[in-house]
Design a protein around this motif. Structure first.
Motif, PDB file in Angstrom:
ATOM      1  N   LEU A 108     -40.755  22.117  -9.371  1.00  0.00           N
ATOM      2  CA  LEU A 108     -42.129  22.507  -9.701  1.00  0.00           C
ATOM      3  C   LEU A 108     -42.451  23.912  -9.189  1.00  0.00           C
ATOM      4  N   ALA A 109     -41.915  24.255  -8.006  1.00  0.00           N
ATOM      5  CA  ALA A 109     -42.137  25.590  -7.457  1.00  0.00           C
ATOM      6  C   ALA A 109     -41.499  26.657  -8.339  1.00  0.00           C
ATOM      7  N   GLY A 110     -40.266  26.404  -8.797  1.00  0.00           N
ATOM      8  CA  GLY A 110     -39.589  27.359  -9.674  1.00  0.00           C
ATOM      9  C   GLY A 110     -40.320  27.542 -10.992  1.00  0.00           C
ATOM     10  N   ILE A 111     -40.791  26.438 -11.569  1.00  0.00           N
ATOM     11  CA  ILE A 111     -41.540  26.500 -12.828  1.00  0.00           C
ATOM     12  C   ILE A 111     -42.837  27.283 -12.638  1.00  0.00           C
ATOM     13  N   ALA A 112     -43.547  26.989 -11.542  1.00  0.00           N
ATOM     14  CA  ALA A 112     -44.818  27.664 -11.282  1.00  0.00           C
ATOM     15  C   ALA A 112     -44.614  29.169 -11.116  1.00  0.00           C
ATOM     16  N   MET A 113     -43.570  29.570 -10.400  1.00  0.00           N
ATOM     17  CA  MET A 113     -43.313  30.997 -10.213  1.00  0.00           C
ATOM     18  C   MET A 113     -42.994  31.679 -11.536  1.00  0.00           C
ATOM     19  N   ALA A 114     -42.219  31.014 -12.383  1.00  0.00           N
ATOM     20  CA  ALA A 114     -41.868  31.594 -13.678  1.00  0.00           C
ATOM     21  C   ALA A 114     -43.089  31.714 -14.581  1.00  0.00           C
ATOM     22  N   TYR A 115     -43.904  30.680 -14.619  1.00  0.00           N
ATOM     23  CA  TYR A 115     -45.101  30.694 -15.453  1.00  0.00           C
ATOM     24  C   TYR A 115     -46.116  31.755 -15.002  1.00  0.00           C
ATOM     25  N   ALA A 116     -46.136  32.046 -13.708  1.00  0.00           N
ATOM     26  CA  ALA A 116     -47.162  32.945 -13.161  1.00  0.00           C
ATOM     27  C   ALA A 116     -46.921  34.411 -13.487  1.00  0.00           C
ATOM     28  N   LEU A 117     -45.714  34.791 -13.883  1.00  0.00           N
ATOM     29  CA  LEU A 117     -45.368  36.206 -14.025  1.00  0.00           C
ATOM     30  C   LEU A 117     -46.323  37.002 -14.919  1.00  0.00           C
ATOM     31  N   PRO A 118     -46.698  36.519 -16.108  1.00  0.00           N
ATOM     32  CA  PRO A 118     -47.583  37.341 -16.957  1.00  0.00           C
ATOM     33  C   PRO A 118     -48.977  37.533 -16.367  1.00  0.00           C
ATOM     34  N   PHE A 119     -49.346  36.728 -15.375  1.00  0.00           N
ATOM     35  CA  PHE A 119     -50.699  36.783 -14.832  1.00  0.00           C
ATOM     36  C   PHE A 119     -50.781  37.532 -13.500  1.00  0.00           C
ATOM     37  N   LEU A 120     -49.648  38.010 -13.000  1.00  0.00           N
ATOM     38  CA  LEU A 120     -49.658  38.750 -11.746  1.00  0.00           C
ATOM     39  C   LEU A 120     -50.263  40.140 -11.961  1.00  0.00           C
ATOM     40  N   PRO A 121     -51.020  40.665 -11.011  1.00  0.00           N
ATOM     41  CA  PRO A 121     -51.785  41.907 -11.205  1.00  0.00           C
ATOM     42  C   PRO A 121     -50.961  43.100 -11.673  1.00  0.00           C
ATOM     43  N   VAL A 122     -49.827  43.374 -11.043  1.00  0.00           N
ATOM     44  CA  VAL A 122     -49.032  44.553 -11.393  1.00  0.00           C
ATOM     45  C   VAL A 122     -47.921  44.204 -12.373  1.00  0.00           C
ATOM     46  N   ILE A 123     -47.181  43.157 -12.063  1.00  0.00           N
ATOM     47  CA  ILE A 123     -46.027  42.769 -12.891  1.00  0.00           C
ATOM     48  C   ILE A 123     -46.461  42.367 -14.293  1.00  0.00           C
ATOM     49  N   GLY A 124     -47.587  41.682 -14.398  1.00  0.00           N
ATOM     50  CA  GLY A 124     -48.030  41.160 -15.687  1.00  0.00           C
ATOM     51  C   GLY A 124     -48.189  42.216 -16.762  1.00  0.00           C
ATOM     52  N   ARG A 125     -48.541  43.451 -16.374  1.00  0.00           N
ATOM     53  CA  ARG A 125     -48.723  44.526 -17.357  1.00  0.00           C
ATOM     54  C   ARG A 125     -47.404  44.941 -18.009  1.00  0.00           C
ATOM     55  N   HIS A 126     -46.292  44.631 -17.358  1.00  0.00           N
ATOM     56  CA  HIS A 126     -44.977  45.037 -17.875  1.00  0.00           C
ATOM     57  C   HIS A 126     -44.205  43.869 -18.502  1.00  0.00           C
ATOM     58  N   VAL A 127     -44.866  42.752 -18.689  1.00  0.00           N
ATOM     59  CA  VAL A 127     -44.202  41.563 -19.224  1.00  0.00           C
ATOM     60  C   VAL A 127     -44.746  41.248 -20.614  1.00  0.00           C
ATOM     61  N   ASP A 128     -43.875  41.286 -21.604  1.00  0.00           N
ATOM     62  CA  ASP A 128     -44.250  40.890 -22.958  1.00  0.00           C
ATOM     63  C   ASP A 128     -44.376  39.364 -23.021  1.00  0.00           C
ATOM     64  N   ARG A 129     -45.513  38.874 -23.520  1.00  0.00           N
ATOM     65  CA  ARG A 129     -45.777  37.435 -23.485  1.00  0.00           C
ATOM     66  C   ARG A 129     -44.778  36.635 -24.331  1.00  0.00           C
ATOM     67  N   ARG A 130     -44.397  37.160 -25.476  1.00  0.00           N
ATOM     68  CA  ARG A 130     -43.446  36.421 -26.322  1.00  0.00           C
ATOM     69  C   ARG A 130     -42.060  36.383 -25.684  1.00  0.00           C
ATOM     70  N   GLU A 131     -41.615  37.518 -25.153  1.00  0.00           N
ATOM     71  CA  GLU A 131     -40.313  37.528 -24.482  1.00  0.00           C
ATOM     72  C   GLU A 131     -40.329  36.582 -23.276  1.00  0.00           C
ATOM     73  N   HIS A 132     -41.446  36.565 -22.563  1.00  0.00           N
ATOM     74  CA  HIS A 132     -41.558  35.662 -21.416  1.00  0.00           C
ATOM     75  C   HIS A 132     -41.486  34.210 -21.847  1.00  0.00           C
ATOM     76  N   ALA A 133     -42.129  33.871 -22.959  1.00  0.00           N
ATOM     77  CA  ALA A 133     -42.124  32.485 -23.439  1.00  0.00           C
ATOM     78  C   ALA A 133     -40.701  31.990 -23.695  1.00  0.00           C
ATOM     79  N   GLY A 134     -39.858  32.863 -24.273  1.00  0.00           N
ATOM     80  CA  GLY A 134     -38.493  32.458 -24.580  1.00  0.00           C
ATOM     81  C   GLY A 134     -37.550  32.498 -23.398  1.00  0.00           C
ATOM     82  N   ALA A 135     -37.853  33.370 -22.411  1.00  0.00           N
ATOM     83  CA  ALA A 135     -36.915  33.597 -21.312  1.00  0.00           C
ATOM     84  C   ALA A 135     -37.323  32.944 -20.002  1.00  0.00           C
ATOM     85  N   ALA A 136     -38.559  32.444 -19.888  1.00  0.00           N
ATOM     86  CA  ALA A 136     -39.030  31.862 -18.619  1.00  0.00           C
ATOM     87  C   ALA A 136     -38.101  30.773 -18.107  1.00  0.00           C
TER      88      ALA A 136
END
Length: 303
Positions: free
Chosen positions: A73-101
């Motif tokens: 659950l911790a690993g899943i939560a960390m992966a899911y959180a990436l697009p919503f992080l203040p700095v990192i989220g701006r550099h993460v494409d949502r579609r690419e994240h969906a397929g690669a999370a």
């Protein structure tokens, strides 16, 4: 233990698939149908056999199972959180994240089975079977959900149609009901499992394009950091929190540091996402697995 020697067969098959696809007439037109065969038939048979192979003693392994599920659950939560992080989220494409999370939390079950036996013998196989039986459905559900959501597909429909989830769930139910594979069926099923491993890794190599990783370098670094550094650290904390014995601790730490699942590439392709990008992540994860396993078992376990 020589972790490089343990991981070399998987990585060599991925490299072989890449070379065969790029430099022989066996190009992408050949490997597309191979991916379908692996995804819809070979991998499901292997998962069912792995989960039903050893009896699950849930009472004896309750602490290990609790720690494993919390780690998952911790690993899943960390992966899911990436697009919503203040700095990192701006550099993460949502579609690419969906397929690669899925790369951040799924694991290579073939290496898991081999490594558990070397670490703790037959009891190690039973322990890893329990983790596989309960964590694989959770991981597969977590892998499918962002892809189905982003593609605006019915989540439940995708779950019931996902052969990896269906095979694992059926294997778990069969195991708890006391089912054992008939002796006359074992040789054929074992050969199918071996074929799924080889063809799955070859297909991952055939679809690999390292150039795809350059477009989403931030996402790649974050996902692989979760898989190979943060998850082992979480597991080390859970070992102490649950007071696991030496055998359970070694299995959980190894489980936390495994390379990601080779079938992540096949799942991404089947759901219409960037297969080459995920294949590149699988390859890098396989390489990094040598270091994360050494870190988890050589440093964290000793601590």
């Amino acid at each position: 233990m020589d972790f490089a020697q343990l991981l070399f067969p998987d990585f060599s098959l991925i490299l072989c698939g890449y070379l065969v696809c790029r430099f022989t007439p066996l190009d992408r037109k050949v490997w597309g149908p191979v991916e379908g065969l692996v995804y819809y038939f070979l991998f499901p048979v292997l998962l069912f056999q792995s989960v039903t192979k050893a009896p699950l003693d849930l009472a004896a392994a309750s602490s290990l199972l609790g720690a494993g599920l919390l780690m998952a659950l911790a690993g899943i939560a960390m992966a899911y959180a990436l697009p919503f992080l203040p700095v990192i989220g701006r550099h993460v494409d949502r579609r690419e994240h969906a397929g690669a999370a899925q790369v951040a939390f799924r694991f290579n079950s073939y290496i898991a089975l081999a490594l558990a036996e070397r670490l703790a013998g037959a009891p190690g196989l039973v322990m890893i079977a329990i983790l596989i039986g309960f964590c694989v459905p959770l991981y597969n559900v977590a892998a499918v959900w962002p892809m189905a959501r982003h593609a605006q597909r019915g989540f439940l429909r995708e779950l019931v149609r996902n052969p990896l989830i269906v095979a694992t769930a059926c294997g778990l139910v069969a195991n708890l009901l006391g089912f054992s594979m008939p002796r006359w069926l074992e040789p054929g099923v074992t050969r199918i499992g071996a074929a799924s491993l080889a063809l799955g890794l070859l297909a991952a190599g055939a679809g690999m394009q390292f150039a795809s990783l350059a477009a989403q370098k931030t996402l790649a670094v974050c996902l692989l950091t979760i898989r190979h550094l943060l998850t082992p650290l979480v597991a080390a904390g859970l070992v102490h929190a649950f007071k696991l014995d030496a055998a359970q601790a070694s299995v959980l730490l190894a489980f936390s540091a495994l390379p990601t699942a080779s079938s992540a590439y096949v799942l991404a392709v089947r759901m219409g996402y960037n297969g080459p990008y995920v294949a590149g992540l699988v390859t890098l994860s396989t390489i990094l697995g040598v270091f994360s396993l050494t870190f988890a078992l050589g440093v964290l376990w000793a601590a």
